[in-house]
Motif scaffolding. Structure first.
Motif, PDB file in Angstrom:
ATOM      1  N   LYS A   1      -3.264   1.522   5.860  1.00  0.00           N
ATOM      2  CA  LYS A   1      -4.064   2.367   5.513  1.00  0.00           C
ATOM      3  C   LYS A   1      -4.465   1.526   3.736  1.00  0.00           C
ATOM      4  O   LYS A   1      -5.897   2.107   3.836  1.00  0.00           O
ATOM      5  CB  LYS A   1      -3.974   4.318   5.353  1.00  0.00           C
ATOM      6  CG  LYS A   1      -3.480   4.492   7.060  1.00  0.00           C
ATOM      7  CD  LYS A   1      -3.415   6.112   6.512  1.00  0.00           C
ATOM      8  CE  LYS A   1      -2.330   6.977   7.847  1.00  0.00           C
ATOM      9  NZ  LYS A   1      -1.441   6.405   8.175  1.00  0.00           N
TER      10      LYS A   1
ATOM     11  N   SER B   1       2.223   2.629   8.389  1.00  0.00           N
ATOM     12  CA  SER B   1       1.852   3.627   8.172  1.00  0.00           C
ATOM     13  C   SER B   1       2.289   4.584   6.894  1.00  0.00           C
ATOM     14  O   SER B   1       1.294   5.566   6.562  1.00  0.00           O
ATOM     15  CB  SER B   1       1.035   4.421   9.487  1.00  0.00           C
ATOM     16  OG  SER B   1       2.588   4.760  10.309  1.00  0.00           O
ATOM     17  N   GLU B   2       3.551   4.869   6.692  1.00  0.00           N
ATOM     18  CA  GLU B   2       3.748   5.164   6.010  1.00  0.00           C
ATOM     19  C   GLU B   2       3.711   4.947   4.346  1.00  0.00           C
ATOM     20  O   GLU B   2       4.485   5.550   3.695  1.00  0.00           O
ATOM     21  CB  GLU B   2       4.847   5.810   6.347  1.00  0.00           C
ATOM     22  CG  GLU B   2       5.436   6.467   7.632  1.00  0.00           C
ATOM     23  CD  GLU B   2       6.957   7.227   8.164  1.00  0.00           C
ATOM     24  OE1 GLU B   2       7.036   6.930   7.478  1.00  0.00           O
ATOM     25  OE2 GLU B   2       6.656   8.215   9.024  1.00  0.00           O
TER      26      GLU B   2
ATOM     27  N   LYS C   1      -3.137  -3.892   9.390  1.00  0.00           N
ATOM     28  CA  LYS C   1      -3.825  -2.830   9.584  1.00  0.00           C
ATOM     29  C   LYS C   1      -3.703  -2.668  11.070  1.00  0.00           C
ATOM     30  O   LYS C   1      -3.401  -1.443  11.584  1.00  0.00           O
ATOM     31  CB  LYS C   1      -5.534  -3.204   9.129  1.00  0.00           C
ATOM     32  CG  LYS C   1      -6.370  -2.175   9.729  1.00  0.00           C
ATOM     33  CD  LYS C   1      -7.729  -2.253   9.256  1.00  0.00           C
ATOM     34  CE  LYS C   1      -8.879  -1.389   9.624  1.00  0.00           C
ATOM     35  NZ  LYS C   1     -10.178  -1.909   9.366  1.00  0.00           N
ATOM     36  N   ASP C   2      -3.199  -3.783  11.871  1.00  0.00           N
ATOM     37  CA  ASP C   2      -3.206  -2.940  13.163  1.00  0.00           C
ATOM     38  C   ASP C   2      -1.278  -2.679  12.749  1.00  0.00           C
ATOM     39  O   ASP C   2      -1.432  -1.524  13.901  1.00  0.00           O
ATOM     40  CB  ASP C   2      -2.719  -4.459  13.558  1.00  0.00           C
ATOM     41  CG  ASP C   2      -4.054  -4.879  13.449  1.00  0.00           C
ATOM     42  OD1 ASP C   2      -5.477  -4.376  14.284  1.00  0.00           O
ATOM     43  OD2 ASP C   2      -4.505  -6.342  14.403  1.00  0.00           O
ATOM     44  N   LYS C   3      -0.523  -2.666  12.135  1.00  0.00           N
ATOM     45  CA  LYS C   3       0.576  -1.928  12.157  1.00  0.00           C
ATOM     46  C   LYS C   3       0.501  -0.359  11.822  1.00  0.00           C
ATOM     47  O   LYS C   3       1.574   0.736  11.285  1.00  0.00           O
ATOM     48  CB  LYS C   3       1.742  -2.276  11.771  1.00  0.00           C
ATOM     49  CG  LYS C   3       2.113  -4.101  12.482  1.00  0.00           C
ATOM     50  CD  LYS C   3       2.574  -3.043  13.368  1.00  0.00           C
ATOM     51  CE  LYS C   3       3.056  -4.828  14.410  1.00  0.00           C
ATOM     52  NZ  LYS C   3       3.974  -4.482  15.065  1.00  0.00           N
ATOM     53  N   GLY C   4      -0.681   0.175  11.190  1.00  0.00           N
ATOM     54  CA  GLY C   4      -0.984   1.511  10.613  1.00  0.00           C
ATOM     55  C   GLY C   4      -1.319   1.877   9.259  1.00  0.00           C
ATOM     56  O   GLY C   4      -1.568   2.618   8.660  1.00  0.00           O
TER      57      GLY C   4
ATOM     58  N   ASP D   1       7.816   1.487   7.463  1.00  0.00           N
ATOM     59  CA  ASP D   1       7.010   1.497   8.753  1.00  0.00           C
ATOM     60  C   ASP D   1       5.857   1.476   7.999  1.00  0.00           C
ATOM     61  O   ASP D   1       5.136   2.706   7.248  1.00  0.00           O
ATOM     62  CB  ASP D   1       7.130   3.372   9.623  1.00  0.00           C
ATOM     63  CG  ASP D   1       5.655   3.541  10.009  1.00  0.00           C
ATOM     64  OD1 ASP D   1       4.955   2.647  10.428  1.00  0.00           O
ATOM     65  OD2 ASP D   1       5.706   5.022  11.260  1.00  0.00           O
TER      66      ASP D   1
END
Length: 319
Positions: A237, A61-62, A232-235, A59
């Motif tokens: 950061k 975002s992680e 960025k769209d997938k989270g 993921d």
């Protein structure tokens, strides 16, 4: 506190896009490794990166740190799939790029033909003005011809402009003036000057490096921007780091301006890994071979050290 620290490395090759993910449990200190492989997706190479993250069940975002290696630049050069480049150089020196060096692969072969320069002669233009090897201005820069040069470049479909002046390693004021004026007269064209890449002497090598960076800049910049946007769209950061030919990393923003620095991005990181593996298994002398879908590379690692070479040959063979 996060349970896991996640570090990710992705690599885009001519055929496959690969992933290695290191997860560290912050409570126990235990490590786990996830790998994945998907098809490379030209011309939208960033899609392959997003696909391999999904396949590896990572993921974005992680993710705490992401390093990205690629052979997109070297493949574009070896396949000659870059953009049309215009070169602006010191008066009297536009043929340095074509003259190159006298040494050749088969010295006594009278039929040897040099590879065609990446900028044909009609797109190599000159401006009066001169710096000495000490960086002292011996002749003021005359930019009165610049508007006509740029008009001619536009008419001939030029997409990137390379600027390389004599002795600009000692003083790059003239290059800086020309780049600033080009951005005023033609803001949409890609530009690069030699001092932005390498402030080293020898005109042919510096000119060639600048030309090759301009040759791949529009496509490389578009690719890197789309990669950052997709992550960025997938989270994701953070900001991805891009592997360099010297085995280090640099920011995406910096590499987008001078993409020639990642010409051996993927292979360099592989050879660095081979050297570290050799240390782990007590084999300091390693011959590392990297065979990709487009090019093959080899590196001799002695005493656990990867050597940095400043010479780089392209299209150099017996013909």
């Amino acid at each position: 506190m996060k349970k896991n620290t996640i570090r990710v490395a992705t690599d885009v090759g001519g055929t496959f896009t690969d992933l290695v993910c290191f997860k560290t449990d912050t409570e126990t200190g235990k490590h786990s490794i996830v790998t994945a492989k998907t098809d490379t997706t030209p011309p939208d190479f960033e899609t392959g990166v997003l696909n391999v993250l999904e396949k590896g069940r990572v993921d974005p975002s992680e993710v705490d740190f992401l390093a990205h290696g690629t052979t997109v630049v070297i493949n574009s050069i070896t396949e000659r799939k870059g953009v049309k480049v215009g070169l602006i150089t010191t008066k009297g020196f536009r043929d340095s790029l074509e003259i190159a060096r006298g040494n050749r692969p088969d010295f006594f072969n009278l039929h040897y033909q040099k590879p065609e320069p990446f900028v044909p002669r009609y797109l190599r233009r000159e401006l009066p003005g001169r710096m000495s090897y000490r960086g002292e201005e011996s002749e003021p820069l005359d930019m009165s011809l610049l508007p006509k040069i740029l008009d001619s470049f536009r008419d001939n479909g030029v997409e990137a402009v390379a600027v390389c002046f004599l002795h600009s390693y000692a003083n790059f004021d003239h290059e800086k003036m020309v780049i600033t004026k080009i951005k005023q007269l033609w803001p949409e064209v890609a530009t690069v000057a030699s001092h932005q890449i390498t402030r080293e002497w020898r005109e042919y090598e510096r000119t060639s490096t600048t030309v090759l960076s301009a040759y791949v800049q529009p496509s490389a910049e578009k690719y890197l921007r789309k990669l950052a946007s997709g992550l960025k769209d997938k989270g994701f950061k953070g900001s991805p780091y891009i592997m360099q030919s010297n085995c280090g990393v640099d920011s995406l923003e910096s590499v987008a301006r001078t993409p020639i620095t990642m010409v051996e991005s993927g292979p360099a990181s592989g050879f660095w890994g081979a050297a570290e593996l050799g240390k782990l298994i007590n084999e300091p002398n390693v011959l590392a071979l990297d065979i990709g879908g487009t090019t093959a590379k080899c590196s001799l690692i002695e005493n656990g050290q990867v050597r940095i070479m400043t010479n780089y040959w392209i299209e150099r063979d017996g013909k």
